[in-house]
Design a protein around this motif. Structure first.
Motif, PDB file in Angstrom:
ATOM      1  N   UNK A 141       0.854  -1.207   0.095  1.00 52.62           N
ATOM      2  CA  UNK A 141       0.005   0.008  -0.017  1.00 52.62           C
ATOM      3  C   UNK A 141       0.895   1.418  -0.138  1.00 52.62           C
ATOM      4  N   UNK A 142       0.350   2.294  -0.375  1.00 50.86           N
ATOM      5  CA  UNK A 142       1.017   3.544   0.022  1.00 50.86           C
ATOM      6  C   UNK A 142       0.234   4.550   0.876  1.00 50.86           C
ATOM      7  N   UNK A 143       0.662   5.143   1.776  1.00 46.36           N
ATOM      8  CA  UNK A 143       0.012   5.948   2.667  1.00 46.36           C
ATOM      9  C   UNK A 143      -0.362   7.090   2.248  1.00 46.36           C
ATOM     10  N   UNK A 173       3.832   8.048  -5.254  1.00 47.73           N
ATOM     11  CA  UNK A 173       2.535   8.250  -5.215  1.00 47.73           C
ATOM     12  C   UNK A 173       2.076   8.991  -3.872  1.00 47.73           C
ATOM     13  N   UNK A 174       2.710   8.641  -2.777  1.00 51.59           N
ATOM     14  CA  UNK A 174       2.008   9.404  -1.538  1.00 51.59           C
ATOM     15  C   UNK A 174       2.323  10.896  -1.549  1.00 51.59           C
ATOM     16  N   UNK A 175       3.462  11.347  -2.214  1.00 55.12           N
ATOM     17  CA  UNK A 175       3.750  12.664  -2.189  1.00 55.12           C
ATOM     18  C   UNK A 175       3.011  13.343  -3.306  1.00 55.12           C
ATOM     19  N   UNK A 176       2.709  12.479  -4.413  1.00 52.00           N
ATOM     20  CA  UNK A 176       1.848  13.061  -5.316  1.00 52.00           C
ATOM     21  C   UNK A 176       0.133  13.431  -4.835  1.00 52.00           C
ATOM     22  N   UNK A 177      -0.125  12.306  -3.979  1.00 52.84           N
ATOM     23  CA  UNK A 177      -1.289  12.597  -3.425  1.00 52.84           C
ATOM     24  C   UNK A 177      -1.624  13.848  -2.615  1.00 52.84           C
ATOM     25  N   UNK A 207      -3.625  17.129  -2.664  1.00 57.13           N
ATOM     26  CA  UNK A 207      -4.423  17.488  -1.828  1.00 57.13           C
ATOM     27  C   UNK A 207      -4.325  19.005  -1.276  1.00 57.13           C
ATOM     28  N   UNK A 208      -3.133  19.253  -1.100  1.00 53.60           N
ATOM     29  CA  UNK A 208      -2.666  20.504  -0.524  1.00 53.60           C
ATOM     30  C   UNK A 208      -3.205  21.690  -1.507  1.00 53.60           C
ATOM     31  N   UNK A 209      -2.817  21.517  -2.880  1.00 48.74           N
ATOM     32  CA  UNK A 209      -3.073  22.430  -3.694  1.00 48.74           C
ATOM     33  C   UNK A 209      -4.740  22.641  -3.827  1.00 48.74           C
ATOM     34  N   UNK A 210      -5.481  21.634  -3.748  1.00 48.83           N
ATOM     35  CA  UNK A 210      -6.721  21.720  -4.055  1.00 48.83           C
ATOM     36  C   UNK A 210      -7.193  22.467  -2.597  1.00 48.83           C
ATOM     37  N   UNK A 211      -6.872  22.210  -1.431  1.00 52.41           N
ATOM     38  CA  UNK A 211      -7.377  22.840  -0.383  1.00 52.41           C
ATOM     39  C   UNK A 211      -6.953  24.377  -0.349  1.00 52.41           C
TER      40      UNK A 211
END
Length: 426
Positions: free
Chosen positions: A249-251, A405-409, A413-417
């Motif tokens: 998994x990736x967190x 993957x984790x960094x990309x997610x 998320x940060x950009x969206x918020x």
């Protein structure tokens, strides 16, 4: 606002007084991880007369089992037809059926063991935040109805009354589902497992496993367990190199905020039947009320380590967008939990070595999926029958590029918020 999980402070179920593992012990099954999956496994094994020992690195709960939104959801994150497309007809419909019935399994355990976790059974609401979201909910509704699920599309004034906002024109009500206090549910499972005869030890992080004859030896700093079978129920909180779950998994993360209890007339309009809700945004917002009337908002991404002003600004934006009638709110709590994501958005059940069972990849559906997997693991360990598991136990290829993957997610998320806070996104 304090960085502390509301669910621990508001849990009607008291924490158990448990001791670290000391010295040597033997068991038929050793369960590593005292969250919902591990405790469900231990409970069902102990009720069947099996000798089981649970070791947990922290308190019960300390990971995602006590820090999630508390939605008792049916199914997986992706809709039923997508599950079939990803897994194939046989496995996909098996997962759809067992996880569609998962809320009933949770509520049955709550009733049977008198778990005081503030459970509601009024369903959940998936909220369409725009026209594209409305189309997506219609697609999901058709797929659920085709399989006989008790879902309903709410529109117009009926939708406004159920949600408490004019911003949402369509919502998908799933009557199978509900809400609970996840820390209280986890503590209740632990109490029930202990009463059934399971031995449990907290503050006992496992530092390794080794094969010894036909058994496995699970070691901690102050003791070890010798057992014929081992269950790895560490999921998103798996960090140690010896634990193969970490390769599958990736967190990701999910943060939440909670207001003080709200009892004004305006507040009574918000989710009056206490359904849990989330919207169709690319980076979703979750919305629910707790038993004391608090408004709880959440979204994907890390809240821990960020300035409180950033978290408060985001919460104000979402609250004012959906529920301006509440006026400006104070926010008392914020907390973050970890999610185990998989590239295919489905869980993985596998045997890393003979005698070891493992699971990961709940993708944000841990309350129900963990409960069902625990029951299925118990049946499999007792009889070799895997029919109660949502998917067959089979080999899986490790997830590649986990850190990327984790960094990309998280960056997304940060950009969206940030866009929400700056009013670039509504």
């Amino acid at each position: 606002m304090k960085d502390r999980c509301l669910w621990y402070d508001s849990s009607p179920e008291a924490p158990l007084s448990l001791q670290p593992l000391q010295g040597e012990c033997c068991a038929e099954v050793a369960v590593i991880g005292g969250g919902i999956t591990g405790l469900s496994t231990a409970l069902h094994l102990a009720e069947a007369g099996s000798d089981v020992v649970v070791v947990e690195a922290g308190d019960i709960p300390s990971g995602g089992s006590g820090r999630n939104v508390g939605l008792v959801n049916a199914g997986m994150w992706i809709p039923p037809d997508d599950i079939v497309e990803t897994l194939g007809e046989e496995d996909g419909e098996r997962a759809n059926t067992l996880l569609g019935n998962a809320p009933a399994e949770v509520f049955a355990l709550i009733e049977r063991h008198a778990i005081d976790c503030q459970a509601t059974r009024t369903g959940t609401l998936h909220l369409a935040h725009n026209a594209k979201g409305e189309q997506e909910l219609a697609r999901r509704a058709e797929q659920f109805l085709r399989r006989g699920a008790p879902v309903e599309l709410l529109e117009g004034e009926v939708c406004h009354q159920r949600v408490g906002t004019q911003r949402i024109q369509r919502a998908l009500l799933d009557r199978r589902a509900g809400t609970l206090n996840p820390a209280a549910y986890t503590r209740g499972l632990a109490r029930a497992a202990k009463q059934a005869g399971a031995r449990m030890h907290t503050h006992s992080p496992v530092n390794g496993m080794r094969r010894q004859g036909e058994d496995w030896v699970v070691s901690t700093d102050s003791g070890h367990i010798r057992a014929a079978r081992v269950v790895l129920a560490t999921n998103a909180y798996t960090e140690d190199d010896w634990n193969q779950v970490r390769e599958h998994f990736f967190p990701g993360y999910f943060f939440q905020v909670a207001s003080p209890p709200l009892h004004t007339d305006a507040a009574k309009e918000i989710l009056p039947e206490r359904q849990g809700a989330w919207d169709t945004r690319m980076v979703l917002s979750s919305i629910r009320r707790d038993a004391e009337g608090r408004l709880i908002l959440g979204s994907l991404g890390r809240g821990d380590g960020r300035p409180m002003a950033y978290i408060r600004h985001w919460a104000d934006r979402v609250q004012c967008h959906y529920f301006p009638q509440l006026g400006k709110l104070d926010w008392q709590y914020t907390w973050t939990g970890r999610i185990a994501f998989t590239p295919e958005h489905t869980l993985r059940l596998f045997e890393p070595a003979p005698g070891i069972l493992a699971v990961t990849g709940y993708n944000g559906r841990g309350v129900t999926t963990g409960t069902v997997v625990g029951k299925g693991f118990a049946r499999y360990l007792l009889s070799g029958d895997d029919s109660l598991l949502p998917l067959p136990i089979r080999p899986h290829t490790p997830v590649l590029g986990k850190a990327v993957r984790s960094c990309g997610y998280e960056c997304g998320f940060t950009l969206y918020h940030s866009g929400q806070c700056l009013r670039v996104l509504t």
